[in-house]
Write a protein that holds these residues in place. Sequence first.
Motif, PDB file in Angstrom:
ATOM      1  N   LYS A   1       0.836  -1.204   0.000  1.00 57.10           N
ATOM      2  CA  LYS A   1       0.000   0.000   0.000  1.00 57.10           C
ATOM      3  C   LYS A   1       0.874   1.259   0.000  1.00 57.10           C
ATOM      4  N   ALA A   2       1.939   1.200   0.816  1.00 54.37           N
ATOM      5  CA  ALA A   2       2.855   2.341   0.881  1.00 54.37           C
ATOM      6  C   ALA A   2       3.526   2.562  -0.465  1.00 54.37           C
ATOM      7  N   ARG A   3       3.946   1.439  -1.082  1.00 51.35           N
ATOM      8  CA  ARG A   3       4.602   1.525  -2.395  1.00 51.35           C
ATOM      9  C   ARG A   3       3.696   2.228  -3.405  1.00 51.35           C
ATOM     10  N   GLU A   4       2.416   1.927  -3.314  1.00 51.99           N
ATOM     11  CA  GLU A   4       1.478   2.581  -4.234  1.00 51.99           C
ATOM     12  C   GLU A   4       1.461   4.094  -4.011  1.00 51.99           C
ATOM     13  N   LEU A   5       1.445   4.461  -2.737  1.00 56.60           N
ATOM     14  CA  LEU A   5       1.412   5.895  -2.441  1.00 56.60           C
ATOM     15  C   LEU A   5       2.691   6.592  -2.904  1.00 56.60           C
ATOM     16  N   PHE A   6       3.793   5.846  -2.949  1.00 56.21           N
ATOM     17  CA  PHE A   6       5.029   6.455  -3.429  1.00 56.21           C
ATOM     18  C   PHE A   6       4.927   6.820  -4.912  1.00 56.21           C
ATOM     19  N   CYS A   7       4.004   6.158  -5.647  1.00 58.84           N
ATOM     20  CA  CYS A   7       3.762   6.576  -7.041  1.00 58.84           C
ATOM     21  C   CYS A   7       3.307   8.033  -7.049  1.00 58.84           C
ATOM     22  N   THR A   8       2.352   8.318  -6.170  1.00 57.49           N
ATOM     23  CA  THR A   8       1.863   9.692  -6.055  1.00 57.49           C
ATOM     24  C   THR A   8       3.004  10.639  -5.714  1.00 57.49           C
ATOM     25  N   VAL A   9       3.861  10.191  -4.784  1.00 51.56           N
ATOM     26  CA  VAL A   9       5.009  11.026  -4.406  1.00 51.56           C
ATOM     27  C   VAL A   9       5.823  11.363  -5.650  1.00 51.56           C
ATOM     28  N   ARG A  10       6.084  10.338  -6.455  1.00 57.44           N
ATOM     29  CA  ARG A  10       6.908  10.567  -7.653  1.00 57.44           C
ATOM     30  C   ARG A  10       6.248  11.580  -8.587  1.00 57.44           C
ATOM     31  N   ASN A  11       4.928  11.527  -8.681  1.00 57.96           N
ATOM     32  CA  ASN A  11       4.251  12.526  -9.509  1.00 57.96           C
ATOM     33  C   ASN A  11       4.509  13.934  -8.968  1.00 57.96           C
ATOM     34  N   HIS A  12       4.411  14.059  -7.659  1.00 57.26           N
ATOM     35  CA  HIS A  12       4.596  15.377  -7.065  1.00 57.26           C
ATOM     36  C   HIS A  12       6.033  15.862  -7.196  1.00 57.26           C
TER      37      HIS A  12
END
Lengths: 227, 227, 227, 227, 227, 227, 250, 250
Positions: B60-71
């Motif tokens: 789940k955390a890994r998925e949220l890191f996708c969002t981080v990369r976008n930002h």
Amino acid sequence: MSVTEMFSFIQGFLSADQDIREDIRKVVQVLEQTAREILTVLQSVHQPCGFKDIPSKCLKARELFCTVRNHTGELKTKFPVEQYYRYHEHWRFVLQRLVFLAAFVVYLESESLVTREEVAKILGIEVDREKGFHLDVEDYLAGVLILASELSRLAVNSVTAGDYGRPLRISNFINELDSGFRLLNLKNDPLRKRYDGLKYDLKKIEEVVYDLSIRGLTKEQEAGGDK
Amino acid sequence: MSVTEMFSFIQGFLSADQDIREDIRKVVQVLEQTAREILTVLQSVHQPCGFKDIPSKCLKARELFCTVRNHTGELKTKFPVEQYYRYHEHWRFVLQRLVFLAAFVVYLESESLVTREEVAKILGIEVDREKGFHLDVEDYLAGVLILASELSRLAVNSVTAGDYGRPLRISNFINELDSGFRLLNLKNDPLRKRYDGLKYDLKKIEEVVYDLSIRGLTKEQEAGGDK
Amino acid sequence: MSVTEMFSFIQGFLSADQDIREDIRKVVQVLEQTAREILTVLQSVHQPCGFKDIPSKCLKARELFCTVRNHTGELKTKFPVEQYYRYHEHWRFVLQRLVFLAAFVVYLESESLVTREEVAKILGIEVDREKGFHLDVEDYLAGVLILASELSRLAVNSVTAGDYGRPLRISNFINELDSGFRLLNLKNDPLRKRYDGLKYDLKKIEEVVYDLSIRGLTKEQEAGGDK
Amino acid sequence: MSVTEMFSFIQGFLSADQDIREDIRKVVQVLEQTAREILTVLQSVHQPCGFKDIPSKCLKARELFCTVRNHTGELKTKFPVEQYYRYHEHWRFVLQRLVFLAAFVVYLESESLVTREEVAKILGIEVDREKGFHLDVEDYLAGVLILASELSRLAVNSVTAGDYGRPLRISNFINELDSGFRLLNLKNDPLRKRYDGLKYDLKKIEEVVYDLSIRGLTKEQEAGGDK
Amino acid sequence: MSVTEMFSFIQGFLSADQDIREDIRKVVQVLEQTAREILTVLQSVHQPCGFKDIPSKCLKARELFCTVRNHTGELKTKFPVEQYYRYHEHWRFVLQRLVFLAAFVVYLESESLVTREEVAKILGIEVDREKGFHLDVEDYLAGVLILASELSRLAVNSVTAGDYGRPLRISNFINELDSGFRLLNLKNDPLRKRYDGLKYDLKKIEEVVYDLSIRGLTKEQEAGGDK
Amino acid sequence: MSVTEMFSFIQGFLSADQDIREDIRKVVQVLEQTAREILTVLQSVHQPCGFKDIPSKCLKARELFCTVRNHTGELKTKFPVEQYYRYHEHWRFVLQRLVFLAAFVVYLESESLVTREEVAKILGIEVDREKGFHLDVEDYLAGVLILASELSRLAVNSVTAGDYGRPLRISNFINELDSGFRLLNLKNDPLRKRYDGLKYDLKKIEEVVYDLSIRGLTKEQEAGGDK
Amino acid sequence: MHCCDESRTCTALWSLIHALLCFHSSTVFQQELDTKHDKHERLVKISRDITIESKRTIFLLHRVTSVPDVEEILTEADVKLDSVRQKIGQIAEELKGEDLHQFHRAFTPGMTTNTYDGQPTCHVTNTHWPSEVACVLTFQITPTDYLLGVADLTGELMRMCISSVGNGDIDTPFQLSGFLRQIHDGFSYIGNTGPYEVSKKLHTLRQSLGKVEDACYTLRVRGSEIPKHMLADVFTSRAATHLDPDEPIV
Amino acid sequence: MHCCDESRTCTALWSLIHALLCFHSSTVFQQELDTKHDKHERLVKISRDITIESKRTIFLLHRVTSVPDVEEILTEADVKLDSVRQKIGQIAEELKGEDLHQFHRAFTPGMTTNTYDGQPTCHVTNTHWPSEVACVLTFQITPTDYLLGVADLTGELMRMCISSVGNGDIDTPFQLSGFLRQIHDGFSYIGNTGPYEVSKKLHTLRQSLGKVEDACYTLRVRGSEIPKHMLADVFTSRAATHLDPDEPIV
Ligand SMILES: [Mn+2]
Ligand SMILES: [Mn+2]
């Protein structure tokens, strides 16, 4: 113009002072580096595997103290000897660390408290102010108090490593130390504060000894004989 | 009038700078929100029930890191790349938090220390300053030190959850980390201060391991087989 | 061991950074010394006798600015040019002082406001960030504000020295400067604070002009011919 | 989960509040910009040449107050009217500046003190709290005290510009203002402090009038006819 | 004279405001006294003997909350309800303390988090700003955070009093609270700072639970049945 | 329980003390109001028209001092007389103002310095501490120093009002005062600071006298006879 | 319980350490610590006395600008300074054979007051830089103490200047402004090279200088106004009314 | 020039004022100011002595938990306290007929140390609240001084508690925690009613209490672990190894 001359003159004084401080700072940096290396060597005694070859670690540390003596020798040459306290702050911190490290080595070797004379010898400095670059009493005491805290950690880790006799001996040692300090009428604030920390170290070690006692592990130790 | 003209010109400079800072602040706010969400996901590992499904939490955390990369991708576009250090203070705090979170995920997954390269990849930024928006070494180290403190808490809570093997492994990991840091000659004040905190984390973990050892719970672990 | 290797590698990074900072600090110290020497030269214009040979003082200051240019030239070589803002804090203070000193010389010579281009040339640095070691807009403005405060003192002392025309010209100059600054939308805190000081300088100079006006000393000046 | 629900609900509250504050801040920034423009227009009356066309400057300022009214109109829509004091701090500073500017314009036009009603009308806001976005009494008083300090400066500069009648009229005006303030029982700290500044303004103006009196310049004025 | 009249009129405004503040201050003082009395009653739960009669202490506190309601009832009458935020600072501190005390009573009674509605009812005030004297969200949150710190102390003392089940339940409660707070996007400085303290409370409680777990005292609890 | 009893007892002490302070504060507020009224009466002597009827203003002020005596009479009843210095801070400020006002009235009446005995009588208090509520020496001296600053203002305004004799007499008076103070070895910081201000008053008055001298206006005065 | 039972757990080693630590420390260490502390206390006390005595002397010297019998005051000041010198002697005695810097903080406040204390005496009699201070003291003042003392002196000189103007003394301010400007320029030449306390004084020094410069300005502006034809007239009348005949004229 | 020329400008009025001010002030005012200042200085000195002496006594009393001959130490402490009492007598003497509060700040530091100084003696012998302190003193201590003294005492008690635990003394912490909790609750009852200094101490007091509560917690958690069947065994062995036989057992 006379005022200008005087200020140039004073500027000379100040520059000289700053040069001295710069020189001292450089040697002190090297001393700190060596102190960190000695610490790395000695830290490994906290690891389960480290308990086996304490003597070899002490030897290695002793060697590094040769380097320390070279640096303290150099430090002495950087400023007029009677101005020790003018620049005291520069080396105070590292000297206390070195006292601790020397005290730690001596403790690991002989389970005894290093005397001020011994420390001075290990660090290549004097005991008496009159004789040259010396070890201030308060710095000696501060270093000894760092040792107490390190030993309380060692007591914990020696149980983990399966050495049940050491905590008892450390407990006795720290108790003696505490009695000694209690006789001193400490007015100096930072030292007093550090000394207050000793009580927590004592408490921690007492807990370890208690934990061993209720499990009958101290008796076992005495019976089996250790070290 | 020439002075007026020059000041109008300067106002242009200042406005551009203020606009850039405003833009950066907005993206950083979003990053902070995402970081808080990742934290919420990972925090649950401290709960007794949380120990069971660490892998799913990591996913789940890994998925949220996708969002981080976008930002972070968006952040890069907000200012000229060579002026990284001009605006560094704006993202420094959140970047250190994100390094910690990435390091925490990686530790939970593989019980290993995330490298600077890995973190950079997870956050979608560069390692080398030359290649673009990069991860400053000091920020990487600061994030790793936050991990140490989180792991000391995890050691405590894993005992509560009945997992007696994990503290020992954490202890080894933090010891290794400590040796690593001792290699560094830290002068930089904030980092040095954080590093001093590592000693307390280490001591805390050692006490947990001690508590397990004296009760024979580590042997039990070894006997029963672990991980 | 991989962690150790990574930390050794990082130590390389940190050492390089620390070396750069050490180098920068040394050059900056020399710059500060030169800046103080220029200040000593220029401050003598406040002495009654100093009003007579302003041109010769300006020449002397100009010579010292050659030394400044040598030092800034050296400073540039100490770090990669794109990392200007990484090390900005080190030279920010001295650069603002030097801008002030350059602006003071130019004012004394021509009673005009030095432009950013001129200052950059006097200090041997660039105006545009892209071209190399440059003069940050905010540092330029800060230096100009120091000039305003120095000129309010000069207005007072020029009356003492019997020069009744100068205050009026200074008043006009500062008024123009004030209009210029009012065009700026300053958010940056330290600069804003300095700018608030400008109001006091302005008021002080206006009172000097007032004292001269009410005694008819400004007219006398105009009648007698000025400058 | 009920606690989670409640906190989500609360987050709604907090977000709404933060959004309102953000909106208010934006309008306030624009108001500050306009206030600075009005100030620039009015500041020129301190210049010798500025004394000639005070009326035209006042007209220009009056026009800019139209813009102010647009902005205050917008400000009102940003938050529920009964929560004026919740967000008071955001616009307090700029409102006091605007009161001062309105009072300055009115003084320049008619040499009279603007009333609270007039100011409110100029700024497009209400006098009574009940009727909507209003002008707090303390903010009105604060703005009037800024005027006093500006007029003491004007007294000085009007002498420089050769207008010997104005200081006398300003002196009477400020004396009247001082009597007014002495009727107030100020407990509120910041206002009290500002009021203490009024004494210095008064003294300064009295000294200007003194300087004119002793030189017979006031009589000359009376003889020659005035305003 | 018109200026005098206006100032007399303004003095009326100011006096009214000062009278209101004086009245509010008096009621707030009484509220503080009652709050301190409730605190004294509830603090006795930390005494070993205090654990026995928590219900009776809660009853006593509940009675004192009647007095609180009388005072808040009186407070409401002291100022126009729409000016809540004008005088907010006067009661903010005591209201946060009272929220804490109400939350503490509710926790001791039912081990649940008091909702904003319940608190408002206990204190005799409203939840919605529209309905009258209300409980500001931030004050509610601040009060809840004080509870967290009190509960971490209670966890420690309940172990001393021999109650080994309570710390576990407190730990769960605080964890839930922490999750709740993590949902909030706190920008507000004082609240944010208090929230940072929650982490320490959490850690402290986790260590208490750990100490019980490792000694098998939590299981004993579960076995023996609790509450 | 004994500890609880003792704290209740102490709480009694503290409450009593606070009640006394509250009572004192109220009377002091009324005193401040009266002091402000006396000031308003006396301030008008600075106005050109005010110079004509100084005697009538003094009479009016003398009447208001009756009210003052009533209030000081009331103040004495609010606390045990031997605890004067315990509550000194409460009335110190207003007492110094009243000493100044009394000294101002006496000066305007007789151009002489009020003695400590006279002031005490005007204010309805004692000179000797033993006899009851008294006038502290330092407060007397502080009040006298406020007079000096008021007189320097009066010197300026009397010239404006066309009274050229008064500044000379004020100059002599302040010079005497300065000689007196110079004999005192002031150790007390706030008094010393105020005394430093006297030098500036002296300087200002000296300027006025000088201005009159060079215009031959002092001679005119002597010749024409004045007052 | 704190004291180990010798017969059982304490080995010879332990008793040795015990002896070494308990008695060694209670005698040698404690003695060393106490001596140091007591000396520090004595130095603080003497320094306090010096400060008080010095301030009294400064106070006395301030009167120089306003009394006719300057000589008498200078004699009195000299007597007071003698007692200061005695006390400084005591410090020197205490520090004999000690490292000055160990106790530096203990007496610095007193010494800096004294540095500027020596100055006005000399300044009044001759406007040159006094150097005898150094000779008076039997131990070395550090440059920092000296600079701090000089900075404090400037504050006193500023006060002296303002009262000179009040007293109609017109020469002193101009003399003082030149002198203060030199000190100011000197300090800004040293800048932040010196210790922190010195840089901090620079601000106060600049303020003092500003006040003196303003005073000179006022005198000049005022003096500019006398119409040439009135000049003689003005000063005769002035002298006649309230000026001493031997007062210096502008 | 400062002194007006009597024959011309000074009237009889002026000479009267001159006399009144110059001589009145130099005698009466100066005398009053000097007396006050000197008394203040003396009080500061005595207060300083009291603080030092009191700290030494506290230090001595700390040893009570660790030495066998408690009586001897208490006697020594009493001697020291006598000297403190004497000094307090001196303060009382100085303040005879004076308003206590005028010089309050001068001696407060010394007095608060002394307040808590009296406490441990009593506390060691009987665990009740001592009230004799008030009798010892010949002048009244203000409630504020008393509260501040009590707050300082708690810091010392906390230290005592921690060293008790280190020394294996298990009863003291529990006794102390109850006592400290009462003081803490008392202080929070007073809250911000008292003067600022008192409210400020509350924070430190809470920290000290926290440390003592933690100590009790540790003792309880530790003690909980002894398996019932081992209990007797453990304590015999413990007593045999390094505990005094008369030590209180949990
Ligand atoms: Mn003037
Ligand atoms: Mn533990």
